[in-house]
Design a protein around this motif. Sequence first.
Motif, PDB file in Angstrom:
ATOM      1  N   GLU A 180       1.376  -1.130   0.040  1.00  0.00           N
ATOM      2  CA  GLU A 180       0.271  -0.108   0.206  1.00  0.00           C
ATOM      3  C   GLU A 180       0.744   1.241  -0.088  1.00  0.00           C
ATOM      4  N   ASN A 232      -1.543   4.931  -4.550  1.00  0.00           N
ATOM      5  CA  ASN A 232      -1.849   3.559  -5.295  1.00  0.00           C
ATOM      6  C   ASN A 232      -1.272   1.823  -4.460  1.00  0.00           C
ATOM      7  N   PHE A 235      -7.155   0.456  -0.953  1.00  0.00           N
ATOM      8  CA  PHE A 235      -7.193   1.241  -1.228  1.00  0.00           C
ATOM      9  C   PHE A 235      -7.867   3.143  -0.714  1.00  0.00           C
TER      10      PHE A 235
END
Length: 1118
Positions: free
Chosen positions: A917, A921, A1010
Amino acid sequence: MSDVVEKTLTALPSLLSLDSQPGSAKLSSTSKLGALIRGITELTSKHEEEKLIQRELASLKDQVSSPNTSMRQMKEAMVRAIYCEMLGYEASFSYIHAIKLAQQGSILDKRVGYLAVTLFLNENHELLLLLVNTVLKDLQSTNLIEVCMALTVVSQMFPKDMIPAILPLVEEKLNHPKEIIRRKAVLALYKFYLIAPNQVQHIHNRFRKALCDKDPGVMFASLHIYLQMIKDYPEGYKDLTASFVTILKQVVSGKLPMDFNYHTVPAPWLQIQLLRILSILGKNDQNTSEIMYDVLDESLKRAEINHNITYAILYECVKCIYTIYPKTDLLEKAATCIGNFVLSSKINLKYLGLKALTYVVQQDPKLALQHQMTIIECLDHPDVIIKRETLELLFRITNAQNITVIVEKMLEFLHQSKDDHTTIDLVGKVAEIAEKYAPENKWFIETMNTVFSLGGDMIQPDIPNSFLKLLSEGFESEEENKKLRLFAVDSYIVLLEGETRNLPQRFLQVISWVLGEYSHLRTDLDPARVMTLLTKLLEMRQTSSETKTWVLMAMTKLCSGEASVSIARSVCEDLSSSMDTVLRQRAHELLLLSQDPALRGQLLPVRSDPEPLEVDSSLSFLDAFVSEALAAGAAPYKPPHQRQEELAQEKALSLEPYQLSLPINMSSSCVTGRQSPTLMSVSSGLSGDSTELSHKGGSTTLKLEGVTRVWGREGYLSKKEPVEEVAQAEIPSPLSSSNQQTGASGTSSNTHSPIATPEPEQQKQQLASSLFVGLGSQSSVFLMGKSDPTPQRFRKKVTTPNSSATERLSASTDPTPTAEDNLLSSNRPESNLVPEVSKETPAPTQGEANGSCNDNLIDSTPSPLQSNGLETVPDTVENDDERPSLCLPAKLVGLPCSEITLLCSTQTVDLSACHVEKDDNVVLVIFISNSSDSGLENTLLQVGAEQLEVSLSSESPLKDVARHSVAVCQYLLTVIQPVVHFEVIGMLSYQSSHKSHEVEFTYKLPLTNFIRPFTVSTEQYGAMWLAFSNDTKQNLNLVTDGQDSLGDTLNVLKGKLNLHIVEIIGMEGILACRLAQDQPCLLHCHIHAGTLAVWLRSPVPDLPDSLLYHCQRALEGT
C-alpha cells in the motif's frame, strides 16, 4: 371462438366482484364493462375502436371526477380504465383515483385499487410516493388479506429510495405464523436485493432461516435469493452445498406434498432451480462436486416420464454435469441423454438437444463428431429456429480449418433471413470469426463486403469501426499490411464503378474512408478518378448527410492535381448553400485545402504506416483552467446521470425514519446552494480502447465453464491417455428408449462395414468432413474464445503499456462482477439449520484463500496483450528440491505489505503475490519462481481487472527466467470503479523444454486496501458535504454500550478502515477518507435508539455503498 368470449364474459363478474348478488352467473345487462367488451368485439376496424375508446375514456373521466360516485361505481370504473390501458390507450386521469381506492376502500375495493396501481404505475412514477403510508398501514394490519396485498405491491413496484421506510416491517413478516405471508415477504426481500443489495445484506441470517422453513413454498421462494447471491459470490455459500443437495434428494424422492407435483413430476421448477445453484457451486471445485454426484445420478434416473417438464429437468441436469468437476459415469449418461434429444423426431426435443450440445461442445468437442450427420441435416431443416441453433453450434466449433465452410453456411442463411435480430446477431459472428481465422486477404475483404451488404444499416457500429481499426493499426508484417489495403482499394473501386444505389450507408462510409486513406498506395490510380467516383455518391438522393460528410473528408485527402482541384471546387459550389451546417463546414475545408497544397500536406500527411497518436482522454491540459474556475466559486462538473439522480432526489420525499442532523457547525439556514469542495479536483479515469471485435446483437464471447481442464486459451488440450478415433462419416444410432440402461457404451459408436453410398449421402459426408475437420482426437481443436495454434492471420502489433488504459484479458472464464454484484463477502454469520438439512462443509481446496490457478499445455505462444517487465532475481540454489526464496524489491521494503500468498504451483513454476500500500496507489507484486533445471523462455505475464487500472511500475525489458531463480513483476493498481472486492485476473505463458505452457491465476483485494485517511477541517467538510450528491444511509451496531460508545465505535472504524476522525461533538461525529487517487468520501454518524446512524456521501457513485459494506463488517467483527 364465440364460446371462449362467452365464457370470458361470464367469468369476469365473479372475478372482479362487479355484481352485488352472490353467485350471479351472467354478466349484468347494466354492466358498463360488459357493454364495452361487447362493443369492441363487434367492431370491424381500428379507427372505430379508437373512437369507441375515446368516448369511453371521456365518460370515465366525468364519472371518477364526480363527487357523487360511490365506491362500487369507482371500482367498476377502475376496471374499465384497466381494460382501456391494456388496449394501449392512456387513462392517466384515473391514476390518482386508483391510489385513493387503495387507501379508502373496503377489502374488495382495495384489491381493485392495488391491482390498478400495479398496472398503471412504474417504479419511477411520482404518484407512487402517495402510496407509501397506505402500504405501511396495511403491513401493520391484522387482516391477512391486507398484508398480502401490501407485500404483493412491495415486491412488484417499490423503488430503491422507499426501501428503508418499509424494510423493518417486511423483515418482521419473515416470522409470521402464516406461510403465505412468509413467502411473500421473502419475495419482497428478493426484489430488494435485486435493486439495492446493500440494504438487505444485514439480514442474510434470515435468508438461511427461510431456506429451512417448514413450508416448502417459503423454502422455494428463498431459492430465488440464493441463486442470485451465489451467482454474485459463490465462495461465500460453499457451506450450503450439502443443504441444497439434501433438499434436492427430498424433492426427487417425492417427499413434498402432492400439490407441488406437475404431471406426476415432483416440484419440477424447484428441481431446476436447485440444479442451477449446484452447477454454480460445483464449478471447478472437486470437493463440492463430489457431494452432488449421487443426487445428479438419481435425478437423471427419475426423469423418465415423456413430458416437456422432464425434458427441461434433464437439460438442466446435463448442463450441471458438464459444469461441475467431471465424473466419467455422469458424463457418459449426460452424453447419451443429449444424443436422445438430438436424434428425436420432435422439433422441441431436437432444439433442446442442439442447445445442450452447443453448451457442452466447449468441454467435449468429440460429442459433436458423434452427431455430425444429424447436425448436417439440421442445416436444411425447414424450421428456422433449428437452423439458427445449428449455426450457433457451428460458430462454437469454428477453427482455422473449417472457417470457410462455416462462414459460407452462415451467409447462405443470412440471404434467406428476414428477421432483423437474427441478421444483426449473425453478421456480428461472421465478422468476428472472419477477422480471427481468415485464411487470406482476398477472402477476408470479400467476406466483410458481404457482411456490410447483408447487415445493412442495422449492423452494429462496432463492426465497421473494428474493421477500419484493423486496417489502420496494421499487423506484424508490413508486406501483409500493404497487400490487404491494396486489395481493399481495388475491391471498392470495382464496387463504385458498378451500381451503388443498393449499398448501405455504413458500407459507403467504410468505402469512403478506405479510399481516402489508402488509394495513394495504388500508383497507377489517378486521384481524379477516385474523386469522380466519390462525387457519384454525393449526387445520389438516398445518401445521408453523415455519409456525405465521410465522402467530403475522403475527397479532402485526395485533392492533388488540377483535375482533382477542379472537381473539389465544383463540389464545394454545390454544397455551399446546403442547409446542413456540417456539410457546409466540410465543403469550406475542402475548398481551402485544395487551394493550399502545403497546408494540406502539413495537416494530412501521406504515410504508408502512420504513427499512432497519443490521446490525452483525461484532458489534463485543462487542469489549470478548472482549478481557477473552482477557486472562483464554480460548481464542479457532474456527469449527466448524476445530474438526473439529483433532480430525481429533489422531487422525491425523504423517507428517513429519524431526521439526521446536518454536520457539525452547519445550520440549515446557511444552505443556499452547492459550494465548491475547496478546490478538490477528482481525476477522471482513462477509458480503455478495446481492440477486440464485439457486437451487441448476440453473445459473442464464450463463457468457458469447463468441467475439466481440457480447454485452454489455445484450444483443445490433448489427453494423455489414448482415445479411440471417431469416424468422421459416422451414422448416429437410433433413438434409445427412455428407460434403457445407460453405460459406457453411451458415447461409443458402432462401426459399419463400407457399403455403396448414395450421391446425396456422399455430399453430406463431404460437408461433414469440411465442417468438423480438426475435431478428431489426433488433431487439436480450437473453439471460439481460444487462440488458434497456427499464427493468427491478422495479428495486431504489440503496443507498449505507456497509456493508462486498463488492459483486460480477452478470454476470461467468468463474467467480471459489477459493483452491485460484489456487495457480498465470505464473512457470513452462521445460522442454525433444521436437523433435516445437513450442514456438512466441503474441505477447502488449495489456493482458495486468495487465488486460483490452471496450468495448460499448449502448442504455441499466444499473442501478448501487453508487454511486461520482469526483474529476475537470481538465487543460488544448489539442491534441486529447494525453492527459491522470495523477498520484496528494495524500494518497497518498509511500506505496509500483505503476506506473500502462493497463488498456484506446478512442477515447473510457483506463482506467488502480495500487495503493498502506497499513498497514491497499491502495488501488486508477483513472484515467478522457476524451480526446474531448465530456464523459462519467452515468458509473458498478462494482468488485468475490470474495475482497476493496471499498469507496469517499471520499464524493464522482458527477460527469460533462469533455472532456480525468481522473477519479480510490479503492477500499479488504481481504482476506476469502486466495488467491495476487486479481482485481478492474470495469465503467465512461457516455454520450457521446447513446450509451451499457460498458468492462469486470480488475486483478490478488498476496497479497504485503497482507502486512505483524508485530513480536512470541519469547515472544509461542510463545504464538500453540500457538493457531493451520491449518498447512502444505514443503521449499524455499536461496539459498546458505555458512555463513550460513539468514540469507541468511531475508533474501531478508524483503525480497521483507515478513516480520519474530523470531529466528535456530543452524540455526533464526522469522518473523512479518500481513495488512493484523491476521491473523497465523507461519513456523518450519530447515535439514535441504541444504533449508529451512518450517512455517507461522495462524488463517486459506487463508493458510499461499497464503503458502507466494510463499515458493517468492521463493526460486526468486533
